[in-house]
Design an enzyme around this catalytic site. Structure first.
Site, PDB file in Angstrom:
ATOM      1  N   HIS A  43       0.843  -1.207   0.000  1.00 14.03           N
ATOM      2  CA  HIS A  43       0.000   0.000   0.000  1.00 14.03           C
ATOM      3  C   HIS A  43       0.879   1.259   0.000  1.00 14.03           C
ATOM      4  O   HIS A  43       0.602   2.225  -0.708  1.00 14.03           O
ATOM      5  CB  HIS A  43      -0.884   0.045   1.250  1.00 14.03           C
ATOM      6  CG  HIS A  43      -1.849  -1.088   1.394  1.00 14.03           C
ATOM      7  ND1 HIS A  43      -1.715  -2.063   2.355  1.00 14.03           N
ATOM      8  CD2 HIS A  43      -2.977  -1.400   0.709  1.00 14.03           C
ATOM      9  CE1 HIS A  43      -2.714  -2.916   2.264  1.00 14.03           C
ATOM     10  NE2 HIS A  43      -3.499  -2.555   1.271  1.00 14.03           N
ATOM     11  N   GLN A 154      -0.641  -3.923  -9.013  1.00 18.19           N
ATOM     12  CA  GLN A 154      -0.707  -5.076  -9.928  1.00 18.19           C
ATOM     13  C   GLN A 154      -1.041  -6.361  -9.172  1.00 18.19           C
ATOM     14  O   GLN A 154      -1.465  -7.348  -9.765  1.00 18.19           O
ATOM     15  CB  GLN A 154       0.642  -5.233 -10.643  1.00 18.19           C
ATOM     16  CG  GLN A 154       0.638  -6.321 -11.710  1.00 18.19           C
ATOM     17  CD  GLN A 154       2.013  -6.861 -12.000  1.00 18.19           C
ATOM     18  OE1 GLN A 154       2.962  -6.091 -12.139  1.00 18.19           O
ATOM     19  NE2 GLN A 154       2.145  -8.190 -12.083  1.00 18.19           N
ATOM     20  N   GLN A 159      -8.443  -6.809 -11.042  1.00 11.31           N
ATOM     21  CA  GLN A 159      -9.099  -5.573 -10.581  1.00 11.31           C
ATOM     22  C   GLN A 159      -8.647  -4.379 -11.433  1.00 11.31           C
ATOM     23  O   GLN A 159      -9.454  -3.523 -11.805  1.00 11.31           O
ATOM     24  CB  GLN A 159      -8.752  -5.355  -9.108  1.00 11.31           C
ATOM     25  CG  GLN A 159      -9.228  -4.048  -8.531  1.00 11.31           C
ATOM     26  CD  GLN A 159      -9.045  -4.024  -7.018  1.00 11.31           C
ATOM     27  OE1 GLN A 159      -9.857  -4.571  -6.279  1.00 11.31           O
ATOM     28  NE2 GLN A 159      -7.979  -3.414  -6.549  1.00 11.31           N
ATOM     29  N   ARG A 193      -3.855 -10.054   4.450  1.00 11.04           N
ATOM     30  CA  ARG A 193      -4.267 -11.368   4.969  1.00 11.04           C
ATOM     31  C   ARG A 193      -3.079 -12.244   5.374  1.00 11.04           C
ATOM     32  O   ARG A 193      -3.287 -13.280   6.017  1.00 11.04           O
ATOM     33  CB  ARG A 193      -5.125 -12.100   3.936  1.00 11.04           C
ATOM     34  CG  ARG A 193      -6.473 -11.442   3.688  1.00 11.04           C
ATOM     35  CD  ARG A 193      -7.316 -12.264   2.719  1.00 11.04           C
ATOM     36  NE  ARG A 193      -8.693 -11.815   2.664  1.00 11.04           N
ATOM     37  CZ  ARG A 193      -9.190 -11.007   1.714  1.00 11.04           C
ATOM     38  NH1 ARG A 193      -8.420 -10.571   0.749  1.00 11.04           N
ATOM     39  NH2 ARG A 193     -10.465 -10.659   1.742  1.00 11.04           N
TER      40      ARG A 193
HETATM   41  P1  AMP Z   1      -6.457  -3.688  -0.466  1.00 10.19           P
HETATM   42  O1  AMP Z   1      -6.288  -2.913   0.794  1.00 10.19           O
HETATM   43  O2  AMP Z   1      -6.034  -5.118  -0.353  1.00 10.19           O
HETATM   44  O3  AMP Z   1      -7.799  -3.490  -1.108  1.00 10.19           O
HETATM   45  O4  AMP Z   1      -5.420  -3.068  -1.498  1.00 10.19           O
HETATM   46  C1  AMP Z   1      -5.430  -1.702  -1.806  1.00 10.19           C
HETATM   47  C2  AMP Z   1      -4.508  -1.466  -2.973  1.00 10.19           C
HETATM   48  O5  AMP Z   1      -3.191  -1.882  -2.631  1.00 10.19           O
HETATM   49  C3  AMP Z   1      -4.921  -2.265  -4.230  1.00 10.19           C
HETATM   50  O6  AMP Z   1      -4.757  -1.454  -5.383  1.00 10.19           O
HETATM   51  C4  AMP Z   1      -3.957  -3.407  -4.199  1.00 10.19           C
HETATM   52  O7  AMP Z   1      -3.693  -3.977  -5.474  1.00 10.19           O
HETATM   53  C5  AMP Z   1      -2.704  -2.743  -3.645  1.00 10.19           C
HETATM   54  N1  AMP Z   1      -1.810  -3.761  -3.084  1.00 10.19           N
HETATM   55  C6  AMP Z   1      -2.147  -4.745  -2.199  1.00 10.19           C
HETATM   56  N2  AMP Z   1      -1.083  -5.545  -1.980  1.00 10.19           N
HETATM   57  C7  AMP Z   1      -0.066  -5.057  -2.739  1.00 10.19           C
HETATM   58  C8  AMP Z   1       1.295  -5.460  -2.941  1.00 10.19           C
HETATM   59  N3  AMP Z   1       1.809  -6.521  -2.346  1.00 10.19           N
HETATM   60  N4  AMP Z   1       2.049  -4.717  -3.790  1.00 10.19           N
HETATM   61  C9  AMP Z   1       1.512  -3.615  -4.417  1.00 10.19           C
HETATM   62  N5  AMP Z   1       0.256  -3.207  -4.263  1.00 10.19           N
HETATM   63  C10 AMP Z   1      -0.535  -3.906  -3.434  1.00 10.19           C
END
Ligand code: AMP
Length: 291
Positions: A43, A154, A159, A193
């Protein structure tokens, strides 16, 4: 929060959040980073990219109930608001939008964004309705933000494809950026997670990235048959997880359809359970993966 890092402005009400974002967008460029909180370096890499590109950076934290199906992990999804706000202060976010479900979805909320085709394969087949929930919240966040640059990871490859389709279809005033997957040193893609993984689960979870590495190695050794590569990916992942994955596929990066002949730029996507935790990962063929 590090001493000296200016605290971002925290906004909880939808109207004040919209006013602050629209004002920022009128006076300069606005970067929007939608998240569900429980923030990690993945994030933060989006916030850093937004910080480099935009005058004002707004991060939303909202665990979106619409994108969770019955029996999924909505109630146990990790929540750590204070820690998130400290991380965002250090990362240089200007606005943090802490949105509440009762305001995002009041009792008379009746609208859904539905997209055909791209949303019914892979993650959409494994989680029916998931992308309607994602697109509905993302459309609402875009409306809240006004014209902006939006930063997505990515990590959630499908998504990014469906959100880009919505932006193009509906002429939304949003410029989308997709940032690379951030991983732990052992290769596991960072995810909120991952906190649920036991040592054994984590070892099983590493089979996602291992299956993607094996696919790239097979491609590097000259295998070009899409069906053969996909079969190798599936069986390698099944062996590592100890059960069938939700999916393991090699697809065209835009249409998400299987490919007869493999070429650089196509995408391998994998998802499956390690213990009770569902993990996903992906790899663009020809790009590098940590050893
Ligand atoms: P989430 O909180 O899981 O909904 O993720 C929010 C944003 O962070 C989304 O655009 C995800 O794709 C991105 N994101 C989550 N994990 C990663 C990661 N390991 N590397 C880069 N971006 C991420």
């Amino acid at each position: 929060m590090s001493p000296g890092a200016p605290a971002p402005v925290l906004l909880r009400g939808l109207n004040e959040a919209r006013d602050a974002c629209h004002a920022a967008g009128r006076s300069g460029s606005l970067g929007l980073v939608p998240t569900m909180g429980a923030l990690h370096d993945g994030h933060i890499s989006l916030v850093t990219a937004a910080r480099a590109a935009c005058q004002t950076v707004a991060v939303t934290i909202f665990v979106n109930p619409l994108q969770f199906g019955p029996g999924e992990d909505l109630s146990r999804y990790p929540r750590q608001e204070l820690q998130d706000c400290n991380l965002l202060a250090d990362a240089g976010a200007d606005l943090v939008l802490l949105l509440a479900a009762h305001e995002m979805y009041p009792p008379d909320f009746a609208t859904r964004i539905t997209q055909t085709g791209l949303t019914t394969v892979l993650e959409g087949a494994a989680r029916p309705g998931h992308f309607d929930g994602v697109l509905t919240v993302v459309a609402k966040l875009f409306a809240l933000a006004g014209p902006c640059q939006a930063f997505f990871g990515q990590k959630d490859y499908q998504q990014t494809v469906v959100v880009r389709r919505m932006i193009d279809d509906l002429l939304l005033p949003v410029q989308m950026h997709v940032c690379p997957i951030r991983r732990d040193p052992d290769g596991l893609a960072l995810s909120s997670r991952n906190a649920f993984l036991s040592t054994d689960d984590r070892a099983r979870g590493l089979s996602l990235v291992a299956s993607l590495r094996a696919l790239q190695a097979s491609f590097d050794q000259g295998e070009r048959d899409g069906a053969v590569l996909q079969q190798q990916l599936q069986s390698r992942l099944q062996q590592g997880l100890g059960h069938a994955p939700d999916y393991a596929a090699l697809v065209d990066g835009r249409t998400l359809q299987p490919v007869p002949r493999a070429q650089p730029g196509q995408v391998a996507l994998v998802a499956g359970r390690a213990g009770s935790t569902r993990l996903l990962d992906n790899h663009v063929l020809g790009h590098s993966l940590p050893a």
